[in-house]
Design an enzyme around this catalytic site. Structure first.
Site, mmCIF file in Angstrom:
data_model
loop_
_atom_site.group_PDB
_atom_site.id
_atom_site.type_symbol
_atom_site.label_atom_id
_atom_site.label_comp_id
_atom_site.label_asym_id
_atom_site.label_seq_id
_atom_site.Cartn_x
_atom_site.Cartn_y
_atom_site.Cartn_z
ATOM 1 N N LYS A 178 0.866 -1.172 0.000
ATOM 2 C CA LYS A 178 0.000 0.000 0.000
ATOM 3 C C LYS A 178 0.899 1.216 0.000
ATOM 4 O O LYS A 178 2.044 1.152 0.475
ATOM 5 C CB LYS A 178 -0.880 0.028 1.251
ATOM 6 C CG LYS A 178 -2.172 0.753 1.030
ATOM 7 C CD LYS A 178 -3.149 -0.160 0.286
ATOM 8 C CE LYS A 178 -4.468 0.512 0.009
ATOM 9 N NZ LYS A 178 -5.455 -0.470 -0.475
HETATM 10 P P1 NAD Z 1 -12.896 7.194 -3.114
HETATM 11 O O1 NAD Z 1 -11.871 8.198 -2.791
HETATM 12 O O2 NAD Z 1 -13.319 6.979 -4.509
HETATM 13 O O3 NAD Z 1 -14.225 7.490 -2.242
HETATM 14 C C1 NAD Z 1 -14.192 7.582 -0.860
HETATM 15 C C2 NAD Z 1 -15.586 7.974 -0.389
HETATM 16 O O4 NAD Z 1 -15.627 7.923 1.034
HETATM 17 C C3 NAD Z 1 -15.998 9.373 -0.790
HETATM 18 O O5 NAD Z 1 -17.360 9.376 -1.165
HETATM 19 C C4 NAD Z 1 -15.797 10.175 0.499
HETATM 20 O O6 NAD Z 1 -16.621 11.304 0.582
HETATM 21 C C5 NAD Z 1 -16.202 9.137 1.504
HETATM 22 N N1 NAD Z 1 -15.717 9.422 2.854
HETATM 23 C C6 NAD Z 1 -14.463 9.779 3.229
HETATM 24 N N2 NAD Z 1 -14.410 9.963 4.563
HETATM 25 C C7 NAD Z 1 -15.661 9.704 5.020
HETATM 26 C C8 NAD Z 1 -16.254 9.720 6.303
HETATM 27 N N3 NAD Z 1 -15.555 10.039 7.392
HETATM 28 N N4 NAD Z 1 -17.577 9.400 6.395
HETATM 29 C C9 NAD Z 1 -18.298 9.089 5.311
HETATM 30 N N5 NAD Z 1 -17.794 9.046 4.073
HETATM 31 C C10 NAD Z 1 -16.487 9.360 3.931
HETATM 32 O O7 NAD Z 1 -12.361 5.820 -2.464
HETATM 33 P P2 NAD Z 1 -12.760 4.335 -2.864
HETATM 34 O O8 NAD Z 1 -11.797 3.855 -3.881
HETATM 35 O O9 NAD Z 1 -14.219 4.254 -3.128
HETATM 36 O O10 NAD Z 1 -12.393 3.556 -1.512
HETATM 37 C C11 NAD Z 1 -13.316 3.458 -0.427
HETATM 38 C C12 NAD Z 1 -12.872 2.340 0.495
HETATM 39 O O11 NAD Z 1 -12.798 1.104 -0.228
HETATM 40 C C13 NAD Z 1 -11.474 2.505 1.125
HETATM 41 O O12 NAD Z 1 -11.481 1.905 2.395
HETATM 42 C C14 NAD Z 1 -10.594 1.687 0.196
HETATM 43 O O13 NAD Z 1 -9.403 1.267 0.838
HETATM 44 C C15 NAD Z 1 -11.516 0.528 -0.095
HETATM 45 N N6 NAD Z 1 -11.202 -0.215 -1.333
HETATM 46 C C16 NAD Z 1 -11.147 0.401 -2.530
HETATM 47 C C17 NAD Z 1 -10.893 -0.348 -3.669
HETATM 48 C C18 NAD Z 1 -10.914 0.260 -5.048
HETATM 49 O O14 NAD Z 1 -10.880 -0.501 -6.012
HETATM 50 N N7 NAD Z 1 -10.970 1.569 -5.195
HETATM 51 C C19 NAD Z 1 -10.668 -1.726 -3.574
HETATM 52 C C20 NAD Z 1 -10.745 -2.328 -2.327
HETATM 53 C C21 NAD Z 1 -11.016 -1.565 -1.199
#
Ligand code: NAD
Length: 421
Positions: A107
């Site tokens: 990461k």
């Molecule tokens: P992103 O940046 O596209 O979106 C993040 C979202 O979370 C946004 O809508 C933001 O407003 C919201 N957010 C942030 N802080 C917040 C809070 N305190 N309360 C409520 N909402 C909040 O990120 P993403 O890629 O969608 O990732 C989201 C989660 O999924 C993370 O934990 C990431 O590690 C995990 N994840 C992502 C992927 C991927 O393919 N992108 C894969 C596996 C896991």
């Protein structure tokens, strides 16, 4: 190794301890399994639009190199710390092993607020971060991907920067790229689609129909928005709650997803300002009655404070590390059993399709979206069954079952390869 500290790493350490106890792993093997192989911290100097030069801190943590290159996302977030990055790398290892990918976990990220940067500044941060990481990454060493705060465009800049230094296009250095520069169809949607697939399997397992189910989704970024749309459109689930870091909305009759997505599209991707009537306190939203609760934003949102009040039947962990070990203990004690799809299974669709992207780039042979989705579902189905079987056989919750499967594979690899020299 006390360089890894903070609440998120403590959580990864605690979870590992529980699983290591369950597997009766001797103490002298534990450190080798838990602590990351490498951690790189870099200073990223950037000329800002106002003429100042700012130094951002960037990290990359590579957890283990036992089974292949490392693989993992890149997070741009204001308060990013080494301990958090390391925890995410560790979880990534158990996840890759669980679903059978030939990777260790990694990461990385930059402590910055991407929303506060101009496009030029964001590009400068992204390119300089990748340039600083060149000695430590490579298509057979460590492959990057998106995570919170980064997207396809950032991956394209990473790919371009690495390629400029090699003198030729190296698409396989990062996944989650736009299709036009070697990305795969289906990657952008993969994590959310995977969540929906697993929710469908969980609903079947607990004997509920998706068309009678409701869902609350926290996070409206890549993962949350696609999960919500897929649950609603493909499965007929009624989405009754949505939240991001700017707003939370609730309507027991169902929220109009298309209108909300259009609003977010027009206002920088955020939910704020869509409705006053449907507004709800962000913490209260998580404890509203629903069939499926999908935390898809940040770590540690299901805690000892609210775990006893959750009113969902299925907890589908889209985010990494949304549930603390203290909350797990409460959920495990509850009589009205909540079916937990643990993060390393629930959001594994992202890294599975990232793996497909890497394979396609290495082979220069590209698949159709039908092929991508079919193979994704095959892997998720196998993992879902394995976790359920392991949970039944060992009499443990799904999180321990999933982690046990992942940790065991990494441990077997380390034992077979032995300790060098
Ligand atoms: P992103 O940046 O596209 O979106 C993040 C979202 O979370 C946004 O809508 C933001 O407003 C919201 N957010 C942030 N802080 C917040 C809070 N305190 N309360 C409520 N909402 C909040 O990120 P993403 O890629 O969608 O990732 C989201 C989660 O999924 C993370 O934990 C990431 O590690 C995990 N994840 C992502 C992927 C991927 O393919 N992108 C894969 C596996 C896991």
């Amino acid at each position: 190794m006390d360089i890894y500290s903070g609440p998120v790493f403590d959580m990864a350490r605690q979870q590992f301890g529980i699983v290591a106890d369950h597997l009766a792993i001797p103490d002298n093997e534990r450190g080798r399994l838990l602590y990351p192989k490498r951690a790189v911290a870099v200073a990223i100097p950037v000329n800002m639009d106002d003429g100042r030069t700012r130094i951002f801190t960037g990290y990359r943590v590579q957890h283990h190199l036992t089974l292949g290159p490392t693989k993992g996302g890149t997070r741009f977030a204001p308060r990013l710390e080494l301990g958090e990055v390391a925890a995410l790398a560790v979880w990534m290892s158990w996840k890759c092993a669980l679903v059978g990918l030939p990777y260790g976990g990694a990461k990385g990220g930059v402590a910055c607020d991407p929303r506060a940067l101009s496009k030029r500044e964001l590009e400068a941060v992204s390119r300089r971060y990748m340039q600083e990481m060149i000695p430590f990454v490579g298509p057979h060493t460590d492959i990057m991907a998106p995570d919170m705060g980064t997207n396809e465009q950032v991956m394209a800049w990473f790919m371009d920067t690495y390629s400029m230094f090699q003198g030729h296009a190296v698409a396989e250095i990062v996944t989650g790229k736009p299709v036009a520069v070697g990305g795969t169809v289906g990657r952008r949607e993969a994590t959310g689609r995977g969540i929906a697939y697993l929710v469908a399997r969980a609903l079947e397992t607990v004997g509920l129909k998706s068309v009678e189910a409701t869902a609350i989704v926290q996070g409206f970024g890549n993962v949350g928005s696609v999960a919500a749309a897929t649950l609603a459109r493909r499965m007929g689930v009624k989405v009754i709650g949505l939240a991001d870091h700017t707003a939370a909305y609730y309507d027991p009759n169902g929220l109009p997803l298309d209108a909300i997505a259009a609003h977010a599209g027009a206002y920088g991707g955020v939910l704020a300002g869509w409705s006053k009537e449907a507004s709800i306190d962000a913490n209260t939203l998580l404890t509203q009655p629903c069939t499926v609760l999908v935390p898809a934003a940040v770590e540690q949102v299901i805690t000892e404070k609210n775990a006893g009040q959750l009113k969902c039947r299925i907890l589908a962990e889209g985010a990494n590390g949304p549930t603390t070990p203290g909350a797990d203990a409460i959920l495990n004690r509850r009589q009205d059993e909540i079916f937990v799809i643990p993060d390393i299974l629930c959001n594994s669709g992202g890294v599975i399709v990232s793996y497909f992207e890497w394979v396609q780039d290495l082979q220069q042979l590209f698949w159709t979206e039908t092929e991508v989705n079919h193979r994704l579902e095959q892997i998720l189905e196998t993992a879902f069954r394995q976790v359920a079987r392991r949970g039944r056989n060992d009499g443990v919750p799904n999180r321990i079952a999933a982690m046990a499967l992942g940790v065991e594979k990494v441990r077997a690899g380390k034992q077979l390869r032995g300790l060098f020299p």
